[in-house]
Design an enzyme around this catalytic site. Structure first.
Site, PDB file in Angstrom:
ATOM      1  N   LYS A  65       0.729  -1.284  -0.020  1.00 11.33           N
ATOM      2  CA  LYS A  65      -0.068   0.007   0.097  1.00 11.33           C
ATOM      3  C   LYS A  65       0.886   1.245   0.034  1.00 11.33           C
ATOM      4  O   LYS A  65       0.436   2.217  -0.576  1.00 11.33           O
ATOM      5  CB  LYS A  65      -0.790   0.104   1.285  1.00 11.33           C
ATOM      6  CG  LYS A  65      -2.073  -0.888   1.315  1.00 11.33           C
ATOM      7  CD  LYS A  65      -3.038  -0.632   2.443  1.00 11.33           C
ATOM      8  CE  LYS A  65      -4.466  -1.125   2.124  1.00 11.33           C
ATOM      9  NZ  LYS A  65      -5.211  -0.969   3.466  1.00 11.33           N
ATOM     10  N   ASP A 101     -10.259   3.295   2.171  1.00 11.31           N
ATOM     11  CA  ASP A 101     -10.424   3.100   3.494  1.00 11.31           C
ATOM     12  C   ASP A 101     -10.932   4.282   4.270  1.00 11.31           C
ATOM     13  O   ASP A 101     -11.720   3.804   5.266  1.00 11.31           O
ATOM     14  CB  ASP A 101      -8.950   2.581   4.056  1.00 11.31           C
ATOM     15  CG  ASP A 101      -8.502   1.397   3.395  1.00 11.31           C
ATOM     16  OD1 ASP A 101      -9.299   0.418   3.080  1.00 11.31           O
ATOM     17  OD2 ASP A 101      -7.267   1.037   3.492  1.00 11.31           O
TER      18      ASP A 101
END
Ligand code: ATR
Length: 278
Positions: A65, A101
């Site tokens: 990520k 997210d």
């Protein structure tokens, strides 16, 4: 037919393929979504592979990520500030990174009945100071009073330095703070089912719980963590991380397809079924 991918290492554990496949079927799309095992040294090649005409985009998860960011053509402000990309969109060979997210976390809070106001409003205590905590803090900055508690205090202080709205507090001071908290969020991996870890652990010391806060745990495997069970036993409202997983996935699907309406309930059912079948 178009392809969607999940870049992960290892690739076996994610619920995303099941969740997205259910959503694509419900939408009547023939796109495929599959997890690809990408060891760290192969990340550049895997990213270049996303530029192909048949690929709509990808999800990105552990451990890529952060490292994927400089390999993309552009990233959103949210992804830059959080320091992590979980969604890549391919437009004619140009790759854009986003972080859904943050949306997933705010949707989880909403489903938990938390109504955010200004930064003088609710007091939110965040446990942990990693990437998941950064997503929570980014989403909440300006909408709540924010305190971060982390085992490694220097990491909490680094988070507070990046987000001026955040106060970093040492774990020793947690008890007093929890008396006043309106919301407690666990972003640590404590309580997660992981190889070699005790899933019956809580991120709070034994006997310590908030006095009246809504308790939210980003962990979704198991669905009811030790922290959530302790909170519920004490009569506190307690919510797990499955809704965040579902809502970040739904937000990614909106980015890839351009559709405003995606079948969130089919995604939720598929994720829950896969989780309980584990
Ligand atoms: P993520 O990106 O998912 O947040 P991470 O960056 O590895 O993952 O962060 C994991 C978080 O869980 C950190 O806040 C970590 O605390 P440290 O910064 O002290 O390492 C926290 N964490 C993991 N295991 C823990 C444990 N056994 N006790 C307390 N905190 C723990």
């Amino acid at each position: 037919m178009a392809e969607l991918r999940l870049l992960a290492w290892p690739a076996g554990h994610s619920l995303s393929p099941v969740m997205h496949t259910a959503a694509l079927k419900e939408l009547g799309l023939t796109h495929t979504y599959r997890a690809v095992a990408v060891p760290p040294e192969k990340l550049q090649g895997a990213v270049n592979g996303l530029r192909s005409a048949g690929v709509l985009g990808a999800n990105v998860t552990v451990p890529h990520k952060e490292r994927i960011m400089p390999l993309l053509d552009s990233v959103s402000d949210a992804a830059r500030k959080v320091g992590a990309v979980n969604t890549v969109t391919n437009s004619d060979g140009r790759l854009h990174g986003d972080n859904t997210d943050v949306h997933g976390f705010l949707a989880l809070l909403e489903s938990a009945g938390v109504r955010l106001a200004g930064d003088g409003g609710l007091s939110v205590v965040v446990l942990g100071a990693g990437g998941a905590a950064r997503a929570a803090v980014y989403g909440l900055a300006g909408h709540a009073r924010l305190t971060v508690i982390n085992r490694t205090v220097a990491r909490a202080e680094a988070l507070a330095a990046a987000f001026p709205q955040v106060e970093a507090v040492a774990p020793a001071a947690s008890e007093e703070l929890l008396e006043e908290a309106d919301v407690l969020v666990n972003t640590t991996s404590v309580g997660m089912e992981l190889e070699g870890r005790d899933p019956d652990e809580s991120p709070l010391p034994p006997g310590v719980l908030p006095a009246r806060a809504v308790v939210v745990d980003m962990v979704y495997r198991p669905e009811r963590t030790r922290l959530l069970r302790d909170a519920a036993t004490a009569g506190l409202p307690a919510f797990g991380g499955l809704e965040m997983l579902v809502q970040q996935g739904a937000a990614s699907l909106r980015l890839w397809t351009g559709l405003a309406d995606v079948p969130v309930s089919a995604m939720r059912s598929a994720a829950r079924a896969a989780l309980s079948g584990d």
